[in-house]
Design a protein around this motif. Structure first.
Motif, PDB file in Angstrom:
ATOM      1  N   PRO A   1     -38.090 -14.573   4.661  1.00  0.00           N
ATOM      2  CA  PRO A   1     -36.749 -15.304   4.545  1.00  0.00           C
ATOM      3  C   PRO A   1     -35.675 -14.998   5.747  1.00  0.00           C
ATOM      4  O   PRO A   1     -34.871 -15.668   5.880  1.00  0.00           O
ATOM      5  CB  PRO A   1     -36.111 -14.881   3.010  1.00  0.00           C
ATOM      6  CG  PRO A   1     -36.858 -13.543   2.796  1.00  0.00           C
ATOM      7  CD  PRO A   1     -38.253 -13.740   3.712  1.00  0.00           C
ATOM      8  N   HIS A   2     -36.077 -14.032   6.439  1.00  0.00           N
ATOM      9  CA  HIS A   2     -35.261 -13.773   7.425  1.00  0.00           C
ATOM     10  C   HIS A   2     -35.157 -14.359   8.860  1.00  0.00           C
ATOM     11  O   HIS A   2     -34.689 -14.221   9.764  1.00  0.00           O
ATOM     12  CB  HIS A   2     -35.158 -12.039   7.890  1.00  0.00           C
ATOM     13  CG  HIS A   2     -34.709 -11.361   6.540  1.00  0.00           C
ATOM     14  ND1 HIS A   2     -33.458 -11.211   6.151  1.00  0.00           N
ATOM     15  CD2 HIS A   2     -35.500 -10.334   5.737  1.00  0.00           C
ATOM     16  CE1 HIS A   2     -33.513 -10.420   5.110  1.00  0.00           C
ATOM     17  NE2 HIS A   2     -34.721 -10.044   4.796  1.00  0.00           N
ATOM     18  N   GLY A   3     -36.445 -15.475   8.609  1.00  0.00           N
ATOM     19  CA  GLY A   3     -36.559 -16.147   9.789  1.00  0.00           C
ATOM     20  C   GLY A   3     -37.461 -15.689  10.991  1.00  0.00           C
ATOM     21  O   GLY A   3     -38.041 -14.553  11.142  1.00  0.00           O
ATOM     22  N   PRO A   4     -37.780 -16.529  11.641  1.00  0.00           N
ATOM     23  CA  PRO A   4     -38.665 -16.360  12.836  1.00  0.00           C
ATOM     24  C   PRO A   4     -38.422 -15.167  13.729  1.00  0.00           C
ATOM     25  O   PRO A   4     -39.178 -14.615  14.577  1.00  0.00           O
ATOM     26  CB  PRO A   4     -38.830 -17.523  13.672  1.00  0.00           C
ATOM     27  CG  PRO A   4     -37.636 -18.330  13.560  1.00  0.00           C
ATOM     28  CD  PRO A   4     -37.199 -17.822  11.997  1.00  0.00           C
ATOM     29  N   ASP A   5     -36.909 -14.606  13.822  1.00  0.00           N
ATOM     30  CA  ASP A   5     -36.388 -13.593  14.661  1.00  0.00           C
ATOM     31  C   ASP A   5     -36.743 -12.188  14.238  1.00  0.00           C
ATOM     32  O   ASP A   5     -36.355 -11.438  14.407  1.00  0.00           O
ATOM     33  CB  ASP A   5     -35.083 -13.822  15.012  1.00  0.00           C
ATOM     34  CG  ASP A   5     -34.949 -15.025  16.036  1.00  0.00           C
ATOM     35  OD1 ASP A   5     -35.819 -15.162  16.973  1.00  0.00           O
ATOM     36  OD2 ASP A   5     -33.921 -16.053  15.949  1.00  0.00           O
ATOM     37  N   ASP A   6     -37.050 -12.475  12.817  1.00  0.00           N
ATOM     38  CA  ASP A   6     -37.378 -11.018  11.973  1.00  0.00           C
ATOM     39  C   ASP A   6     -38.363 -10.172  12.706  1.00  0.00           C
ATOM     40  O   ASP A   6     -39.343 -10.766  13.326  1.00  0.00           O
ATOM     41  CB  ASP A   6     -37.922 -11.195  10.634  1.00  0.00           C
ATOM     42  CG  ASP A   6     -38.028 -10.140   9.770  1.00  0.00           C
ATOM     43  OD1 ASP A   6     -38.450  -8.987  10.375  1.00  0.00           O
ATOM     44  OD2 ASP A   6     -38.118 -10.339   8.446  1.00  0.00           O
ATOM     45  N   PRO A   7     -38.073  -9.017  13.312  1.00  0.00           N
ATOM     46  CA  PRO A   7     -38.848  -8.290  14.128  1.00  0.00           C
ATOM     47  C   PRO A   7     -40.265  -7.979  13.512  1.00  0.00           C
ATOM     48  O   PRO A   7     -41.187  -7.517  14.014  1.00  0.00           O
ATOM     49  CB  PRO A   7     -37.945  -6.828  14.368  1.00  0.00           C
ATOM     50  CG  PRO A   7     -37.012  -6.948  13.343  1.00  0.00           C
ATOM     51  CD  PRO A   7     -36.548  -8.333  13.043  1.00  0.00           C
ATOM     52  N   HIS A   8     -40.399  -8.031  12.206  1.00  0.00           N
ATOM     53  CA  HIS A   8     -41.658  -7.983  11.320  1.00  0.00           C
ATOM     54  C   HIS A   8     -42.514  -8.963  11.303  1.00  0.00           C
ATOM     55  O   HIS A   8     -43.474  -8.734  11.035  1.00  0.00           O
ATOM     56  CB  HIS A   8     -41.346  -7.167   9.903  1.00  0.00           C
ATOM     57  CG  HIS A   8     -40.576  -6.013   9.865  1.00  0.00           C
ATOM     58  ND1 HIS A   8     -41.148  -4.547  10.252  1.00  0.00           N
ATOM     59  CD2 HIS A   8     -39.226  -5.655   9.362  1.00  0.00           C
ATOM     60  CE1 HIS A   8     -40.358  -3.718  10.060  1.00  0.00           C
ATOM     61  NE2 HIS A   8     -39.296  -4.329   9.964  1.00  0.00           N
TER      62      HIS A   8
ATOM     63  N   GLU B 203     -56.502 -10.400  17.211  1.00  0.00           N
ATOM     64  CA  GLU B 203     -55.637  -9.912  18.023  1.00  0.00           C
ATOM     65  C   GLU B 203     -53.942 -10.005  17.347  1.00  0.00           C
ATOM     66  O   GLU B 203     -53.793 -10.958  16.812  1.00  0.00           O
ATOM     67  CB  GLU B 203     -55.705 -10.623  19.417  1.00  0.00           C
ATOM     68  CG  GLU B 203     -57.179 -10.641  20.123  1.00  0.00           C
ATOM     69  CD  GLU B 203     -56.988 -11.520  21.377  1.00  0.00           C
ATOM     70  OE1 GLU B 203     -55.969 -12.541  21.546  1.00  0.00           O
ATOM     71  OE2 GLU B 203     -58.091 -11.512  22.078  1.00  0.00           O
ATOM     72  N   ARG B 204     -53.364  -8.831  17.681  1.00  0.00           N
ATOM     73  CA  ARG B 204     -52.200  -8.829  17.344  1.00  0.00           C
ATOM     74  C   ARG B 204     -51.362  -9.492  18.279  1.00  0.00           C
ATOM     75  O   ARG B 204     -51.431  -9.157  19.545  1.00  0.00           O
ATOM     76  CB  ARG B 204     -51.631  -7.407  16.981  1.00  0.00           C
ATOM     77  CG  ARG B 204     -52.436  -6.779  16.188  1.00  0.00           C
ATOM     78  CD  ARG B 204     -52.192  -5.148  15.812  1.00  0.00           C
ATOM     79  NE  ARG B 204     -51.145  -4.482  16.561  1.00  0.00           N
ATOM     80  CZ  ARG B 204     -50.608  -3.296  16.003  1.00  0.00           C
ATOM     81  NH1 ARG B 204     -51.050  -2.879  14.644  1.00  0.00           N
ATOM     82  NH2 ARG B 204     -49.773  -2.761  16.609  1.00  0.00           N
ATOM     83  N   VAL B 205     -50.302 -10.457  18.023  1.00  0.00           N
ATOM     84  CA  VAL B 205     -49.558 -11.165  19.020  1.00  0.00           C
ATOM     85  C   VAL B 205     -47.846 -11.186  18.231  1.00  0.00           C
ATOM     86  O   VAL B 205     -47.871 -11.599  17.233  1.00  0.00           O
ATOM     87  CB  VAL B 205     -50.031 -12.587  18.844  1.00  0.00           C
ATOM     88  CG1 VAL B 205     -49.014 -13.502  20.022  1.00  0.00           C
ATOM     89  CG2 VAL B 205     -51.454 -12.740  19.389  1.00  0.00           C
ATOM     90  N   VAL B 206     -47.432 -10.756  19.418  1.00  0.00           N
ATOM     91  CA  VAL B 206     -45.944 -10.563  19.282  1.00  0.00           C
ATOM     92  C   VAL B 206     -45.211 -11.447  20.246  1.00  0.00           C
ATOM     93  O   VAL B 206     -44.972 -10.969  21.290  1.00  0.00           O
ATOM     94  CB  VAL B 206     -45.298  -9.046  19.292  1.00  0.00           C
ATOM     95  CG1 VAL B 206     -43.866  -9.317  19.058  1.00  0.00           C
ATOM     96  CG2 VAL B 206     -45.850  -8.302  18.380  1.00  0.00           C
ATOM     97  N   ASP B 207     -44.871 -12.695  19.980  1.00  0.00           N
ATOM     98  CA  ASP B 207     -44.775 -13.882  20.874  1.00  0.00           C
ATOM     99  C   ASP B 207     -43.602 -14.822  20.156  1.00  0.00           C
ATOM    100  O   ASP B 207     -43.916 -15.480  19.383  1.00  0.00           O
ATOM    101  CB  ASP B 207     -45.772 -14.552  21.449  1.00  0.00           C
ATOM    102  CG  ASP B 207     -45.439 -15.692  22.224  1.00  0.00           C
ATOM    103  OD1 ASP B 207     -44.443 -16.193  22.323  1.00  0.00           O
ATOM    104  OD2 ASP B 207     -46.580 -16.251  23.182  1.00  0.00           O
ATOM    105  N   ARG B 208     -42.356 -14.497  20.461  1.00  0.00           N
ATOM    106  CA  ARG B 208     -41.276 -15.127  19.496  1.00  0.00           C
ATOM    107  C   ARG B 208     -41.228 -16.638  19.917  1.00  0.00           C
ATOM    108  O   ARG B 208     -41.140 -17.580  18.851  1.00  0.00           O
ATOM    109  CB  ARG B 208     -39.811 -14.658  19.904  1.00  0.00           C
ATOM    110  CG  ARG B 208     -39.769 -13.259  19.635  1.00  0.00           C
ATOM    111  CD  ARG B 208     -39.524 -13.275  17.836  1.00  0.00           C
ATOM    112  NE  ARG B 208     -39.961 -11.947  17.339  1.00  0.00           N
ATOM    113  CZ  ARG B 208     -40.528 -11.674  16.459  1.00  0.00           C
ATOM    114  NH1 ARG B 208     -40.774 -12.496  15.515  1.00  0.00           N
ATOM    115  NH2 ARG B 208     -41.188 -10.357  16.054  1.00  0.00           N
TER     116      ARG B 208
END
Length: 167
Positions: free
Chosen positions: A111-118, A90-95
């Motif tokens: 390297p852009h960290g956990p807030d990187d939208p990708h 399952e795809r999960v987008v949960d910051r």
């Protein structure tokens, strides 16, 4: 290995795989061809779900939309431990979940960290898992294999455990 199956819990399965750093994560592409890639399991939660980081720009992210059935293969040859997990990805987008699983090794890949939208997660809901775990030492195993080759017989080694988990 023995044909006798031992039944174990998700916790026992988690204990077996927690020290295995990499697993081969297999999906099917748009043509139905199987594709495997090395991935790092971040955790197995209490329900037996496996969690992996990925990017929205990967084939894996796209493959699981139309073909969510996957297989994860873990191997620790030094310990004669092999585990195969089948389930639904399952795809999960949960910051919040991304931040809770974040660690320095993940930072190296993203390297852009956990807030990187990708940066996203894949949760594999485990359906079944099978394992082969031989307790015999490496020296004993090698000796018995060599003896079998020389004598034309079958190796006399402890078959160890062969088990299954169904969730």
């Amino acid at each position: 290995m023995s044909d006798h199956l031992t039944s174990i819990s998700a916790k026992e399965l988690s204990d077996k795989i927690k020290s295995i750093r990499f697993a081969m994560f297999t999906t099917a592409d748009e043509h139905g061809h199987l594709i495997s890639r090395p991935m790092t399991n971040q955790e197995m939660d209490a329900e037996g779900n496996l969690w992996f980081f990925t990017s929205t720009e990967t084939d894996l992210w796209e493959n699981i939309v139309s073909r969510p059935e996957v297989n994860i293969a873990f191997a620790e040859p030094e310990d004669h431990l092999y585990v195969s997990v089948s389930g639904k990805a399952e795809r999960v987008v949960d910051r919040a979940k991304i931040k809770s699983l974040w660690n320095p090794a993940v930072q190296a890949w993203y390297p852009h960290g956990p807030d990187d939208p990708h940066v996203v997660l894949v949760r594999v809901v485990t359906r079944t898992a099978e394992f082969w775990d031989s307790k015999g030492g490496k020296i004993v195993q090698m000796f018995e294999m060599a003896k079998a080759v020389l004598t034309g017989s079958t190796p006399d080694v402890d078959a160890g455990e062969h088990g299954k988990v169904t969730l």
